[in-house]
Design a protein around this motif. Structure first.
Motif, PDB file in Angstrom:
ATOM      1  N   PHE A   1       0.821  -1.214   0.000  1.00  0.00           N
ATOM      2  CA  PHE A   1       0.000   0.000   0.000  1.00  0.00           C
ATOM      3  C   PHE A   1       0.856   1.265   0.000  1.00  0.00           C
ATOM      4  O   PHE A   1       0.318   2.367  -0.153  1.00  0.00           O
ATOM      5  N   ASN A   2       2.162   1.129   0.181  1.00  0.00           N
ATOM      6  CA  ASN A   2       3.032   2.322   0.186  1.00  0.00           C
ATOM      7  C   ASN A   2       3.068   3.014  -1.172  1.00  0.00           C
ATOM      8  O   ASN A   2       3.480   4.167  -1.265  1.00  0.00           O
ATOM      9  N   THR A   3       2.669   2.315  -2.220  1.00  0.00           N
ATOM     10  CA  THR A   3       2.712   2.893  -3.559  1.00  0.00           C
ATOM     11  C   THR A   3       1.438   3.641  -3.928  1.00  0.00           C
ATOM     12  O   THR A   3       1.314   4.149  -5.032  1.00  0.00           O
ATOM     13  N   ILE A   4       0.468   3.704  -3.012  1.00  0.00           N
ATOM     14  CA  ILE A   4      -0.830   4.286  -3.330  1.00  0.00           C
ATOM     15  C   ILE A   4      -1.112   5.501  -2.464  1.00  0.00           C
ATOM     16  O   ILE A   4      -0.955   5.465  -1.252  1.00  0.00           O
ATOM     17  N   THR A   5      -1.512   6.593  -3.106  1.00  0.00           N
ATOM     18  CA  THR A   5      -2.005   7.763  -2.386  1.00  0.00           C
ATOM     19  C   THR A   5      -3.521   7.784  -2.519  1.00  0.00           C
ATOM     20  O   THR A   5      -4.051   7.833  -3.626  1.00  0.00           O
ATOM     21  N   TYR A   6      -4.202   7.735  -1.393  1.00  0.00           N
ATOM     22  CA  TYR A   6      -5.664   7.629  -1.385  1.00  0.00           C
ATOM     23  C   TYR A   6      -6.314   8.989  -1.186  1.00  0.00           C
ATOM     24  O   TYR A   6      -5.920   9.770  -0.326  1.00  0.00           O
ATOM     25  N   ASN A   7      -7.329   9.279  -2.007  1.00  0.00           N
ATOM     26  CA  ASN A   7      -8.076  10.528  -1.899  1.00  0.00           C
ATOM     27  C   ASN A   7      -9.518  10.238  -2.267  1.00  0.00           C
ATOM     28  O   ASN A   7      -9.871  10.154  -3.439  1.00  0.00           O
ATOM     29  N   TYR A   8     -10.366  10.037  -1.251  1.00  0.00           N
ATOM     30  CA  TYR A   8     -11.751   9.631  -1.510  1.00  0.00           C
ATOM     31  C   TYR A   8     -12.487  10.683  -2.334  1.00  0.00           C
ATOM     32  O   TYR A   8     -12.552  11.855  -1.984  1.00  0.00           O
TER      33      TYR A   8
END
Length: 260
Positions: A132-139
């Motif tokens: 998950f370190n490769t993903i930037t989450y923005n709902y």
């Protein structure tokens, strides 16, 4: 040339994963994974919820879902634990599935040779979670996707690519971007994470180990509490939380750094 092609495919796959993640408001963690016979066996459910909490996701247990999620399960992704362990090695990874049980994302399968099961699953899950370190989450709610410009950031080995989608009717939207750890996870020293139980909360550290149990009273922000063999109360004063108890005839007060 082959290496360049591989890198391009790799980055595109994570771009699509991040894009899919943005559609979901919640991460749902089962109190009992299908791979196990008991609830929170080897502290796996508590660990997975803790790791997602630390990344900034809105995480709930499957038996404590908010009303909007109960009304629409498609607002959330459900975590499943893939267990490929054998008698010599513990092997585990995580899957994220949508409301139709379709797989949205999967981590690598990580392994541990720790002999004690709880330590082994702890090590394997933490290692797998680095995916998950490769993903930037923005709902971003689905109904807004066709109206607003979106910026998705995907990091791969320290490089950052910025990709913008064209929108039919662009409109400015204020977004809160959650920062993702680049390589190693950092934990605020002394932070206790509140996990809801039937009659209050349990406070766990980064292990995660249960340090306190807090039980509701009829007074707001006042809980009966236990810490090992010490009984007292947890109370909120001026926006801070304190554990208060008697040691002999003397009243003791200890400030707690609680994250709800």
């Amino acid at each position: 040339m082959k290496q360049l092609l591989f890198s391009t495919i790799f980055m595109c796959s994570f771009f699509l994963s991040a894009q899919n993640f943005n559609e979901y408001k919640y991460i749902i963690v089962p109190k009992k994974f299908n791979a196990f016979k008991e609830e929170d066996q080897y502290r796996t459910s508590a660990l997975v919820k803790f790791l997602f909490d630390k990344k900034g996701y809105n995480v709930v247990y499957d038996d404590a879902m908010p009303q909007d999620l109960k009304s629409n399960r498609c607002l959330g992704l459900t975590v499943d634990l893939k267990d490929e362990s054998n008698m010599f090695t513990t092997k585990a990874g995580l899957l994220l599935k949508d409301c139709n049980a379709d797989q949205v994302f999967k981590t690598t399968i990580a392994k541990s040779k720790q002999k004690e099961y709880q330590k082994a699953y702890n090590e394997a899950i933490r290692s797998a979670f680095k995916s998950f370190n490769t993903i930037t989450y923005n709902y971003t709610p689905k109904q807004q996707e066709k109206q607003n410009n979106q910026t998705l950031v995907v990091s791969y080995e320290g490089d950052v690519e910025e990709v913008k989608e064209k929108a039919v009717a662009p409109a400015p939207v204020k977004k809160q971007v959650v920062a993702v750890a680049k390589a190693e996870e950092s934990v605020l020293e002394g932070v206790l994470y509140a996990q809801q139980i039937s009659n209050g909360y349990q406070l766990v550290d980064s292990t995660p180990k249960i340090e306190y149990k807090m039980y509701k009273t009829t007074v707001q922000n006042v809980f009966l509490a236990t810490n090992n063999d010490i009984n007292g109360i947890v109370v909120s004063k001026n926006g801070k939380w304190f554990f208060e108890y008697y040691q002999g005839d003397k009243l003791q007060s200890k400030e707690l750094n609680i994250k709800f």
